[in-house]
Write an enzyme that holds these catalytic residues in place. Structure first.
Site, PDB file in Angstrom:
ATOM      1  N   ARG A 199      34.021  19.087 117.685  1.00  7.89           N
ATOM      2  CA  ARG A 199      35.163  19.886 116.107  1.00  7.89           C
ATOM      3  C   ARG A 199      35.598  20.485 116.491  1.00  7.89           C
ATOM      4  NH1 ARG A 199      29.759  23.722 115.635  1.00  7.89           N
ATOM      5  NH2 ARG A 199      28.943  22.445 117.717  1.00  7.89           N
ATOM      6  N   GLU A 222      25.706  27.973 124.590  1.00  6.55           N
ATOM      7  CA  GLU A 222      24.295  29.068 123.974  1.00  6.55           C
ATOM      8  C   GLU A 222      23.299  28.004 124.134  1.00  6.55           C
ATOM      9  OE1 GLU A 222      24.522  29.546 119.802  1.00  6.55           O
ATOM     10  OE2 GLU A 222      23.511  30.952 119.466  1.00  6.55           O
TER      11      GLU A 222
END
Ligand SMILES: O=P(O)(O)OC[C@H]1O[C@H](OP(=O)(O)OP(=O)(O)O)[C@H](O)[C@@H]1O
Ligand SMILES: Nc1ncnc2[nH]cnc12
Length: 178
Positions: free
Chosen positions: A66, A103
């Site tokens: 991204r 995460e």
């Protein structure tokens, strides 16, 4: 360029929350609605580039995947080159390599050893700062190559994950936070 409050509203309107993606318990911040809107996309790219216009940036490093979407147009805005940091095994020539925790898992990233010349002034751009592992790895890759990191700029910072704590030696900036 919109005022800060307007910029914050534009960005927040373009990000949607997807619960339990890619794994249970993660609230995923999906930026694809923002990317799909040309005015929002242009606004965000200009805001990321703005503070560095007079900064003599030689290269903008983008973080797969991204981060690439934002970093390449930021590089054009700054008249700088674009350098990809990619997930392991994707770059064809000799690389530097760093591993880290995310995460939602672990990852290894690489950068070509000749992508940055010693002394180059480098801006690192990504979409999200979460735990800071990706940003830390990118900073370390640039420094291994002899580059000077002039900043790490992201669209969105997830403050509750305290990623800045891993980047206290870097000028971190986020256009908005959640
Ligand atoms: O601060 P951190 O905890 O390291 O997390 C932030 C990183 O996580 C996401 O990338 P991801 O590895 O999911 O890859 P993608 O861009 O290919 O979706 C995001 O695009 C950042 O690069
Ligand atoms: N919650 C999250 N949403 C989107 N991108 C992320 N990268 C790391 N954590 C993320």
């Amino acid at each position: 360029m919109p005022a800060d409050a307007d910029l914050d509203a534009v960005i927040k309107a373009g990000i949607r929350d997807i619960p339990d993606f890619p794994s249970e318990g993660v609230l995923f911040k999906d930026i694809t609605p923002l990317l799909a809107d040309p005015v929002s996309l242009r606004t965000v790219v200009a805001a990321l580039a703005g503070p560095h216009r007079a900064g003599g940036v030689d290269a903008v490093v983008g973080l797969e995947a991204r981060g690439f979407i934002l970093a390449a147009p930021v590089a054009l805005e700054l008249d700088a080159g674009f350098v990809p940091v990619r997930k392991a095994g994707k770059l064809p020539a000799e690389t530097y390599r760093e591993s880290y925790h995310l995460e939602y898992g672990t990852a290894t990233v690489e950068m070509h050893v000749d992508a940055i010349a010693p002394g180059d002034r480098v801006l690192i751009v990504d979409d999200v700062l979460a735990t800071g592992g990706t940003g830390r790895a990118a900073v370390d890759l640039v420094r291994k190559a002899g580059g000077t990191v002039v900043g790490f700029s992201v669209l969105l910072e997830l403050g509750f994950l305290s990623g800045r704590g891993k980047l206290t030696d870097v000028d971190v900036s986020a256009l908005t936070a959640a």
